[in-house]
Design a protein around this motif. Sequence first.
Motif, short mmCIF file in Angstrom:
data_model
loop_
_atom_site.label_atom_id
_atom_site.label_comp_id
_atom_site.label_asym_id
_atom_site.label_seq_id
_atom_site.Cartn_x
_atom_site.Cartn_y
_atom_site.Cartn_z
N MET A 120 0.83 -1.34 0.62
CA MET A 120 -0.21 -0.13 -0.11
C MET A 120 0.98 1.34 -0.09
SD MET A 120 -3.17 0.88 2.10
CE MET A 120 -2.74 0.94 3.56
N ARG A 121 0.64 2.40 -0.49
CA ARG A 121 1.22 3.07 -1.60
C ARG A 121 0.35 4.12 -0.90
NH1 ARG A 121 2.36 6.90 -5.52
NH2 ARG A 121 0.81 5.33 -6.84
N GLU A 122 1.22 5.31 -0.17
CA GLU A 122 0.76 6.89 0.42
C GLU A 122 0.10 7.79 -1.24
OE1 GLU A 122 -0.24 10.37 3.39
OE2 GLU A 122 1.26 8.62 3.97
N ALA B 28 -17.21 14.24 4.38
CA ALA B 28 -16.46 13.46 3.60
C ALA B 28 -16.87 12.96 2.20
CB ALA B 28 -15.91 12.87 4.46
N TYR B 29 -16.12 12.60 1.82
CA TYR B 29 -16.11 12.75 -0.11
C TYR B 29 -14.75 11.27 -0.62
CZ TYR B 29 -18.45 11.72 -4.35
OH TYR B 29 -18.91 10.99 -5.47
N GLU B 30 -15.90 9.67 -1.07
CA GLU B 30 -14.76 8.78 -1.37
C GLU B 30 -15.33 8.49 -2.30
OE1 GLU B 30 -12.94 4.88 -1.24
OE2 GLU B 30 -15.44 5.44 -1.21
N ALA B 31 -14.46 8.01 -3.40
CA ALA B 31 -14.54 6.98 -4.03
C ALA B 31 -13.25 6.61 -4.61
CB ALA B 31 -14.35 7.82 -5.44
N ASP B 32 -13.78 5.37 -5.51
CA ASP B 32 -12.19 4.61 -5.22
C ASP B 32 -12.47 3.62 -7.09
OD1 ASP B 32 -13.86 2.28 -4.74
OD2 ASP B 32 -13.94 2.76 -3.10
N ALA B 33 -11.82 2.79 -6.72
CA ALA B 33 -11.51 1.97 -8.35
C ALA B 33 -10.19 0.91 -8.00
CB ALA B 33 -10.58 2.98 -9.01
N MET B 34 -11.47 -0.63 -7.20
CA MET B 34 -10.40 -1.27 -7.03
C MET B 34 -10.72 -2.87 -7.14
SD MET B 34 -8.60 -0.84 -3.79
CE MET B 34 -8.48 0.34 -2.79
N ASP B 35 -10.09 -3.54 -8.21
CA ASP B 35 -10.12 -5.02 -9.05
C ASP B 35 -10.52 -5.95 -7.76
OD1 ASP B 35 -9.51 -7.75 -10.48
OD2 ASP B 35 -8.73 -5.85 -12.31
N PRO B 36 -11.78 -6.35 -8.13
CA PRO B 36 -11.98 -7.35 -6.99
C PRO B 36 -10.96 -8.85 -7.19
CG PRO B 36 -13.94 -7.35 -8.14
CD PRO B 36 -13.06 -6.06 -8.62
N LEU C 11 -5.88 -5.24 -6.60
CA LEU C 11 -5.41 -3.32 -6.61
C LEU C 11 -6.25 -2.85 -6.91
CD1 LEU C 11 -3.03 -5.49 -9.71
CD2 LEU C 11 -2.14 -4.85 -6.48
N GLY C 12 -5.52 -1.01 -6.64
CA GLY C 12 -6.53 0.06 -6.97
C GLY C 12 -5.88 0.95 -5.68
N TRP C 13 -7.24 1.50 -5.52
CA TRP C 13 -7.10 3.28 -5.03
C TRP C 13 -8.08 3.75 -4.53
CZ3 TRP C 13 -9.95 7.53 -6.37
CH2 TRP C 13 -10.40 7.21 -8.11
N SER C 14 -8.00 4.24 -3.39
CA SER C 14 -8.85 5.14 -2.67
C SER C 14 -8.95 6.61 -2.61
CB SER C 14 -9.18 4.84 -1.47
OG SER C 14 -10.66 4.52 -0.80
N ALA D 99 0.90 -4.45 -7.08
CA ALA D 99 1.44 -5.04 -6.50
C ALA D 99 2.82 -4.80 -6.04
CB ALA D 99 1.66 -6.33 -8.05
N ALA D 100 2.78 -6.13 -5.00
CA ALA D 100 3.93 -6.64 -4.49
C ALA D 100 5.49 -6.78 -5.49
CB ALA D 100 4.16 -7.99 -2.99
N ALA D 101 6.63 -6.44 -4.47
CA ALA D 101 7.32 -6.26 -6.02
C ALA D 101 8.11 -8.26 -6.03
CB ALA D 101 8.51 -5.61 -5.67
N ALA D 102 8.93 -7.96 -6.68
CA ALA D 102 9.40 -10.02 -6.50
C ALA D 102 9.94 -9.53 -5.24
CB ALA D 102 9.79 -9.98 -8.05
N PRO D 103 10.94 -10.73 -4.39
CA PRO D 103 11.41 -10.76 -4.28
C PRO D 103 13.12 -10.59 -4.47
CG PRO D 103 10.81 -12.47 -3.76
CD PRO D 103 9.60 -11.99 -4.80
#
Length: 151
Positions: free
Chosen positions: A1-3, A68-76, A80-83, A133-137
């Motif tokens: 998760m990235r801010e 407050a106003y919230e919107a997002d786009a998440m792939d079920p 992955l996605g954002w909020s 997505a997690a980076a490859a280790p």
Amino acid sequence: MRELDRAEALRLLATVSLGRIVFTHRALPAVRPVNHLVDGEDVVIRIHGGGALASLSAPADAPGVVVAYEADAMDPDTHLGWSVVVTGYAQPVLDAKDLDRYADLLHPWVERATTTATLRIHPDLVTGFRLEAAAAPATPGGCRPRRESRP
């Protein structure tokens, strides 16, 4: 998760047209889905009289109503996605030119006889995150494993 920083969060918010407004109704938290547009940094919604959102049409001399106003786009499937959450004051739009422009650009999804108000939410606080997505280790020595190509 990235801010997300403010600019990226507002840019992403402008890519979708549906979100949820969080407000106080009868002294309790309430949430309603509404469509929106982003104008500069402001979130604009149109509302109908008689509903719970009509209480957000504060008098012009008041600072507005905190929402407050919230919107997002998440792939079920990939998760992955954002909020993005915008917090600020909702104030009625009173300028005739702005009202006409928003009426042309923003059509409520629910059919009603008349739209009684247009609200502008000016964000004092903009927060958001992106699920990536997690980076490859990395392997020992700091190298990432090499992907094999398949024929």
